[in-house]
Design a protein around this motif. Sequence first.
Motif, PDB file in Angstrom:
ATOM      1  N   ASP A 235      54.028  38.746  62.776  1.00  0.00           N
ATOM      2  CA  ASP A 235      54.433  40.131  62.559  1.00  0.00           C
ATOM      3  C   ASP A 235      53.777  40.694  61.302  1.00  0.00           C
ATOM      4  O   ASP A 235      53.354  41.850  61.270  1.00  0.00           O
ATOM      5  CB  ASP A 235      55.957  40.197  62.461  1.00  0.00           C
ATOM      6  N   THR A 236      53.654  39.878  60.269  1.00  0.00           N
ATOM      7  CA  THR A 236      53.025  40.311  59.023  1.00  0.00           C
ATOM      8  C   THR A 236      51.539  40.583  59.215  1.00  0.00           C
ATOM      9  O   THR A 236      51.001  41.527  58.644  1.00  0.00           O
ATOM     10  CB  THR A 236      53.226  39.239  57.929  1.00  0.00           C
ATOM     11  N   LEU A 237      50.872  39.766  60.042  1.00  0.00           N
ATOM     12  CA  LEU A 237      49.445  39.988  60.292  1.00  0.00           C
ATOM     13  C   LEU A 237      49.192  41.309  61.005  1.00  0.00           C
ATOM     14  O   LEU A 237      48.192  41.970  60.764  1.00  0.00           O
ATOM     15  CB  LEU A 237      48.865  38.848  61.129  1.00  0.00           C
ATOM     16  N   GLY A 238      50.085  41.683  61.917  1.00  0.00           N
ATOM     17  CA  GLY A 238      49.938  42.939  62.645  1.00  0.00           C
ATOM     18  C   GLY A 238      49.182  42.785  63.949  1.00  0.00           C
ATOM     19  O   GLY A 238      48.517  41.785  64.205  1.00  0.00           O
ATOM     20  N   ARG A 239      49.303  43.797  64.776  1.00  0.00           N
ATOM     21  CA  ARG A 239      48.754  43.778  66.131  1.00  0.00           C
ATOM     22  C   ARG A 239      47.251  43.515  66.156  1.00  0.00           C
ATOM     23  O   ARG A 239      46.770  42.670  66.897  1.00  0.00           O
ATOM     24  CB  ARG A 239      49.051  45.093  66.843  1.00  0.00           C
ATOM     25  N   HIS A 240      46.497  44.255  65.383  1.00  0.00           N
ATOM     26  CA  HIS A 240      45.036  44.160  65.451  1.00  0.00           C
ATOM     27  C   HIS A 240      44.557  42.743  65.139  1.00  0.00           C
ATOM     28  O   HIS A 240      43.740  42.184  65.863  1.00  0.00           O
ATOM     29  CB  HIS A 240      44.393  45.173  64.503  1.00  0.00           C
ATOM     30  N   ARG A 241      45.055  42.144  64.069  1.00  0.00           N
ATOM     31  CA  ARG A 241      44.596  40.812  63.664  1.00  0.00           C
ATOM     32  C   ARG A 241      45.095  39.721  64.607  1.00  0.00           C
ATOM     33  O   ARG A 241      44.426  38.706  64.772  1.00  0.00           O
ATOM     34  CB  ARG A 241      45.036  40.529  62.236  1.00  0.00           C
ATOM     35  N   VAL A 242      46.241  39.927  65.251  1.00  0.00           N
ATOM     36  CA  VAL A 242      46.774  38.903  66.156  1.00  0.00           C
ATOM     37  C   VAL A 242      46.209  39.081  67.557  1.00  0.00           C
ATOM     38  O   VAL A 242      45.590  38.181  68.118  1.00  0.00           O
ATOM     39  CB  VAL A 242      48.320  38.942  66.188  1.00  0.00           C
TER      40      VAL A 242
END
Length: 170
Positions: free
Chosen positions: A41-48
């Motif tokens: 969740d901390t990394l965010g959608r784009h990075r995951v």
Amino acid sequence: MLLIGLLGVFQGVLVASEQNSMANQASRAAGIGSQVRVSLDTLGRHRVVEGMLTGAACNAGASVQALAGGLESLDPGAEPWAVRCIMDLDAFEENADEADRLLPGYPKTDRERFRRVLVRVSRLDPVSSVSIDEVAVIVSWNELGRRRFLRQFVGFYDASPFGNGTNIEI
């Protein structure tokens, strides 16, 4: 009579001890799953979704797919969700630099007991036509001769102007 009573008490203590051990393992698995979920969740959608869970990392073999807790066999015809990626998180972190790991301080005792797999599934929202991606964090372990699974989910929504219209990742 006393001997029969004592045998019953000892058997009850053994059963209670085994149940306590199983509960502790399930509780630890839930903690590991929560830590991974918060990291994603901390990394965010784009990075995951568009980074980590694409390409070669998604080429899981049959042994890793068996650790997906049933999510590996979703049928897109019967379910609106389609499997996009199954990733062996333990293998990824074993080869990654310390700074690139989701849980840099993941203890060796947990690595030996638990297996962590990420499964990315997606579907289009029928009303808004927005892509909805979910990542399942599956933590598994062996208990009493069988594999147990704990699943936790993180939902990611398209943050593009054509998605939620705010350009903010949710």
